[in-house]
Scaffold this motif. Structure first.
Motif, PDB file in Angstrom:
ATOM      1  N   ALA A   1       0.835  -1.198   0.000  1.00 56.57           N
ATOM      2  CA  ALA A   1       0.000   0.000   0.000  1.00 56.57           C
ATOM      3  C   ALA A   1       0.870   1.248   0.000  1.00 56.57           C
ATOM      4  O   ALA A   1       1.949   1.289   0.597  1.00 56.57           O
ATOM      5  N   VAL A   2       0.389   2.261  -0.713  1.00 61.48           N
ATOM      6  CA  VAL A   2       1.146   3.510  -0.819  1.00 61.48           C
ATOM      7  C   VAL A   2       1.260   4.156   0.551  1.00 61.48           C
ATOM      8  O   VAL A   2       0.295   4.161   1.340  1.00 61.48           O
ATOM      9  N   TRP A   3       2.442   4.675   0.869  1.00 64.73           N
ATOM     10  CA  TRP A   3       2.802   5.321   2.132  1.00 64.73           C
ATOM     11  C   TRP A   3       2.814   4.355   3.321  1.00 64.73           C
ATOM     12  O   TRP A   3       2.873   4.787   4.471  1.00 64.73           O
ATOM     13  N   SER A   4       2.791   3.089   3.015  1.00 62.45           N
ATOM     14  CA  SER A   4       2.956   2.123   4.095  1.00 62.45           C
ATOM     15  C   SER A   4       4.442   1.973   4.409  1.00 62.45           C
ATOM     16  O   SER A   4       5.314   2.480   3.702  1.00 62.45           O
ATOM     17  N   LEU A   5       4.740   1.231   5.474  1.00 56.50           N
ATOM     18  CA  LEU A   5       6.133   1.057   5.869  1.00 56.50           C
ATOM     19  C   LEU A   5       6.910   0.272   4.820  1.00 56.50           C
ATOM     20  O   LEU A   5       8.068   0.597   4.513  1.00 56.50           O
ATOM     21  N   ALA A   6       6.297  -0.743   4.230  1.00 57.81           N
ATOM     22  CA  ALA A   6       6.969  -1.512   3.185  1.00 57.81           C
ATOM     23  C   ALA A   6       7.189  -0.673   1.938  1.00 57.81           C
ATOM     24  O   ALA A   6       8.222  -0.778   1.257  1.00 57.81           O
ATOM     25  N   TRP A   7       6.210   0.184   1.631  1.00 63.07           N
ATOM     26  CA  TRP A   7       6.330   1.028   0.441  1.00 63.07           C
ATOM     27  C   TRP A   7       7.427   2.075   0.633  1.00 63.07           C
ATOM     28  O   TRP A   7       8.177   2.382  -0.288  1.00 63.07           O
ATOM     29  N   LEU A   8       7.535   2.642   1.832  1.00 59.50           N
ATOM     30  CA  LEU A   8       8.564   3.643   2.094  1.00 59.50           C
ATOM     31  C   LEU A   8       9.957   3.024   2.158  1.00 59.50           C
ATOM     32  O   LEU A   8      10.933   3.598   1.651  1.00 59.50           O
TER      33      LEU A   8
END
Length: 315
Positions: A82-89
């Motif tokens: 998901a966008v702006w999730s921890l994995a995405w960041l």
């Protein structure tokens, strides 16, 4: 009155120069410009300007290529998060991590190639791993979907960065060789002017050592006359050895090679420590070509043993 009229035309400010005087001045100024243009310091300054331009262009191209691959690497690392999730960041940190290590290796090679110093195998392996990792992460989705256009699009930046990083040390090495070649030519030119002076000093001593009054006795006394000529020839040898050529490195590598030794540029640099990277590759190719085409002549000891036995039997 006659003296004043003669002194007047000798002033160059009042008398225009003739065509011959103008050509003479042009020839003198052109000769001075040519001497200064061929001076090693002037050539080194010009090479440094070209080296700076090449470094700037290569670094701009490398950074643009790495910036282009950052988005694709982030999408590969996020893998649908998901966008702006921890994995995405955290996925944005993968490409800078690899790129910073790659830039550090390239920066070190920029300095070492300037002085023709080898960085070693680990630096080369680190650079290759960084390029392969960037290429795989950048083109993974295109290969899985068999998107030929996507593969071609996302392959150009990593491959171009790889070629630029591999070509940059070679170009810097060649620029350094150009400066050394200019300095070597200038050194040999000065040595030739110094070698001509003792030759002129030796020649007038020859007629003084050939008296006609004593013919039978001076023959042994004239025998040491060639000694100064030999000393002058020996003095010329170190002056001409200012810079080794490609044939000299090839001769050293040929003398050090033996059957069973793998001929590589790294082996040539071990045998000849002062050889550059580009020259070592050329010397290795030439030696490989010679070893492939050279016939194997091994039955040489046989006639020597037979000749010894025949001499022993005759004795």
């Amino acid at each position: 009155m006659s003296i004043e009229t003669v002194a007047g035309p000798q002033d160059a400010q009042h008398v225009p120069l003739s065509e011959a005087d103008k050509l003479r001045q042009d020839a003198e100024s052109a000769a001075q410009v040519r001497r200064l243009a061929n001076h090693p310091d002037v050539i080194a300054l010009r090479v440094e300007k070209v080296r700076t331009q090449i470094d700037v262009l290569l670094w701009v191209g490398i950074f643009l290529g790495l910036a282009f691959t950052m988005v694709n690497v982030q999408a590969f690392a996020a893998s649908g998060a998901a966008v702006w999730s921890l994995a995405w960041l955290s996925a944005w940190l993968l490409d800078p991590m690899v790129s910073l290590v790659l830039v550090a290796v390239l920066r070190a090679e920029q300095i070492t190639a300037r002085y023709q110093v080898q960085t070693g195998r680990w630096a080369h392996r680190t650079k290759w791993f960084a390029f392969l990792a960037t290429y795989v992460m950048n083109t993974w989705k295109s290969w899985t979907h068999l998107d030929i256009a996507g593969v071609a699009l996302h392959s150009v930046p990593p491959v171009l960065v790889f070629l630029a990083a591999e070509t940059a040390p070679v170009l810097r090495d060649k620029l350094t060789e150009a400066v050394m070649a200019a300095a070597g030519h200038a050194f040999t030119g000065e040595a030739n002017t110094q070698e001509t002076a003792p030759a002129a000093e030796v020649t007038p001593s020859a007629p003084a050592e050939t008296p006609d009054a004593e013919e039978p006795v001076p023959t042994p006394a004239l025998s040491p006359a060639p000694a100064p000529r030999r000393t002058t020839r020996k003095a010329k040898a170190p002056a001409k050895q200012g810079r080794k050529l490609r044939a000299d490195y090839l001769a050293e590598a040929r003398a050090a090679w033996a059957p069973g030794i793998e001929i590589t540029p790294a082996w040539v640099r071990e045998v000849c420590p002062e050889v550059s990277r580009g020259t070592s590759k050329n010397v290795a190719d030439d030696l490989i070509a010679e070893t492939r085409t050279a016939p194997t002549v091994l039955p040489v000891p046989a006639p020597t043993t037979t000749a010894r036995t025949d001499s022993e039997e005759a004795a």
